[in-house]
Design an enzyme around this catalytic site. Sequence first.
Site, PDB file in Angstrom:
ATOM      1  N   ARG A  34       0.807  -1.219   0.000  1.00  0.00           N
ATOM      2  CA  ARG A  34       0.000   0.000   0.000  1.00  0.00           C
ATOM      3  C   ARG A  34       0.840   1.268   0.000  1.00  0.00           C
ATOM      4  O   ARG A  34       0.346   2.337  -0.332  1.00  0.00           O
ATOM      5  CB  ARG A  34      -1.021  -0.046   1.139  1.00  0.00           C
ATOM      6  CG  ARG A  34      -2.141  -1.065   0.826  1.00  0.00           C
ATOM      7  CD  ARG A  34      -3.105  -1.240   1.954  1.00  0.00           C
ATOM      8  NE  ARG A  34      -2.487  -1.719   3.165  1.00  0.00           N
ATOM      9  CZ  ARG A  34      -2.317  -3.000   3.481  1.00  0.00           C
ATOM     10  NH1 ARG A  34      -2.707  -3.943   2.655  1.00  0.00           N
ATOM     11  NH2 ARG A  34      -1.760  -3.334   4.626  1.00  0.00           N
ATOM     12  N   GLU A  54       6.646 -10.700  15.032  1.00  0.00           N
ATOM     13  CA  GLU A  54       6.258 -11.428  16.235  1.00  0.00           C
ATOM     14  C   GLU A  54       6.075 -12.918  15.974  1.00  0.00           C
ATOM     15  O   GLU A  54       6.085 -13.731  16.872  1.00  0.00           O
ATOM     16  CB  GLU A  54       5.003 -10.818  16.883  1.00  0.00           C
ATOM     17  CG  GLU A  54       3.794 -10.788  16.002  1.00  0.00           C
ATOM     18  CD  GLU A  54       3.580  -9.469  15.275  1.00  0.00           C
ATOM     19  OE1 GLU A  54       2.450  -9.245  14.828  1.00  0.00           O
ATOM     20  OE2 GLU A  54       4.526  -8.673  15.131  1.00  0.00           O
TER      21      GLU A  54
END
Length: 173
Positions: A59, A96
């Site tokens: 994006r 993560e």
Amino acid sequence: MSDLKKLIREIPDYPKPGILFYDVTSLLKDKNGFHATIDQLCSHYTGAKVDVIVGIEARGFIFGPALAYSLGVGFVPVRKPKKLPGKTASVTYSLEYGTDTLEIHDDAITRGQRVIICDDLLATGGTAAATVKLVRQLGGEVVGAAFAIELTFLNGRSKLDGVDVFALMQYDK
């Protein structure tokens, strides 16, 4: 800004349960909202000495070129591996749930060029921090990082130490 927030669609449990996804496609399809977003991002950098905008896949490829056009500077893409045809520089960074890698053409930034990094959203800051590292690896000076949205509760800004971060809309949860 609050009017622009009304154009952001919030999708619960995407891409996995417990995540609230802030969807910019609903902003992009609104001609006035998209125009206002680019104008406001651009106005933050009016008068700044900038040579190139670096947009992060995917994006950042929407907001970055529009910002570059408005500022009268070039645009450079940062992509996932094996998407750029020339010789590249790369950086692998932690997420993560694992690692990811970003690449940039090794001749995309010249030493001393002043760069603004652009993406749609600043969350944990890992991708933006990796992009800062890539630009600096090539000798560029990161003078700013521009985002349409910042999820302030994730504290991604802290990973961009020394970078002027500008986010048009902020969400505190």
